[in-house]
Write a protein that holds these residues in place. Sequence first.
Motif, mmCIF file in Angstrom:
data_model
loop_
_atom_site.group_PDB
_atom_site.id
_atom_site.type_symbol
_atom_site.label_atom_id
_atom_site.label_comp_id
_atom_site.label_asym_id
_atom_site.label_seq_id
_atom_site.Cartn_x
_atom_site.Cartn_y
_atom_site.Cartn_z
ATOM 1 N N ARG A 1 74.027 6.837 -16.831
ATOM 2 C CA ARG A 1 74.698 6.879 -15.813
ATOM 3 C C ARG A 1 75.681 7.787 -15.755
ATOM 4 O O ARG A 1 76.204 8.059 -16.776
ATOM 5 N N CYS B 1 63.752 1.782 -2.237
ATOM 6 C CA CYS B 1 64.417 0.729 -3.010
ATOM 7 C C CYS B 1 64.943 1.416 -4.494
ATOM 8 O O CYS B 1 66.093 1.284 -5.024
ATOM 9 N N PHE C 1 67.640 3.899 -3.863
ATOM 10 C CA PHE C 1 68.714 3.258 -3.431
ATOM 11 C C PHE C 1 69.454 2.654 -4.509
ATOM 12 O O PHE C 1 70.643 2.691 -4.705
ATOM 13 N N PHE C 2 68.954 1.994 -5.434
ATOM 14 C CA PHE C 2 69.229 0.781 -6.382
ATOM 15 C C PHE C 2 69.491 1.389 -7.759
ATOM 16 O O PHE C 2 70.061 0.783 -8.479
ATOM 17 N N GLN D 1 70.169 6.822 -7.262
ATOM 18 C CA GLN D 1 71.446 7.271 -6.481
ATOM 19 C C GLN D 1 72.771 6.771 -7.398
ATOM 20 O O GLN D 1 73.477 7.585 -7.821
ATOM 21 N N PRO D 2 72.665 5.233 -7.908
ATOM 22 C CA PRO D 2 73.785 4.995 -8.560
ATOM 23 C C PRO D 2 73.890 5.515 -9.901
ATOM 24 O O PRO D 2 75.149 5.996 -10.297
ATOM 25 N N ILE E 1 75.549 3.022 -4.767
ATOM 26 C CA ILE E 1 74.206 2.298 -4.081
ATOM 27 C C ILE E 1 73.952 2.777 -2.738
ATOM 28 O O ILE E 1 74.997 3.016 -1.918
ATOM 29 N N ALA E 2 72.640 3.161 -2.503
ATOM 30 C CA ALA E 2 72.405 3.468 -1.086
ATOM 31 C C ALA E 2 73.370 4.779 -0.431
ATOM 32 O O ALA E 2 73.636 4.922 0.463
#
Length: 163
Positions: free
Chosen positions: A55, A113, A116-117, A120-121, A127-128
Motif C-alpha cells: 500500500r 470492484c 475500486f476496492f 485504487q486504495p 476507495i473508488a
Amino acid sequence: MFENIDWIAVVVLGIGATLLLDVWSIVLAKVFAVSSLNFCLVGRWVSLMRTGQFRHTAIGKATAQNKECALGWVIHYLIGIIFALVFLIIMPSNWSYSPSFWQALLFGLITVCIPFFVMQPALGLGIAARNTKKPVHARAKSCASHCVFGAGLYLSTLVLTLF
C-alpha cells in the motif's frame, strides 16, 4: 474445477477484451484528451510488493523500479486473462456457443470492484478513487472502461466461434 476449462478460449478472451480496452483508452486519449491509467505505476506497485510494501500513500512518489513499465503491461494483460477465466468458470458451459452480450457487459461492470476496492486504495487513490481531483469522473471512467472490457469478452467470443 479447472479440468473442463478451454484454456485457449480463456487466453483469447482475456487478451481480446484487454486489447479492446486498450483501443478504447487510446481513443479517449486522442479524441477526448482523457488520460488512462499509467501501467508503469501498476508495475511499480507490483514490483514493490517484493519488499513487503503493498500500500502506498502516492504510488507516483514511490521509487521507480527497474522494468516497471513492462511489468505493468504484463500484469494488465494477465489480469484480463484472469478475469476471462473467472467469467468462463461462472458462465454455463455452453455460453461460448450462445454468448449473451448483457451477461458479458454485466460481468465487465462487476470487475470494477477490483480497482475500486483493491488497486485504487493500494495506489493511494482511496476507495473508488475518492482521493483524486475528480472522483466522480474517475469512477465513471472506470465503470465505462470495465463495460468495454465486458463487451470485449463478448466480441472475442464471437471471433473465437469463427474458428
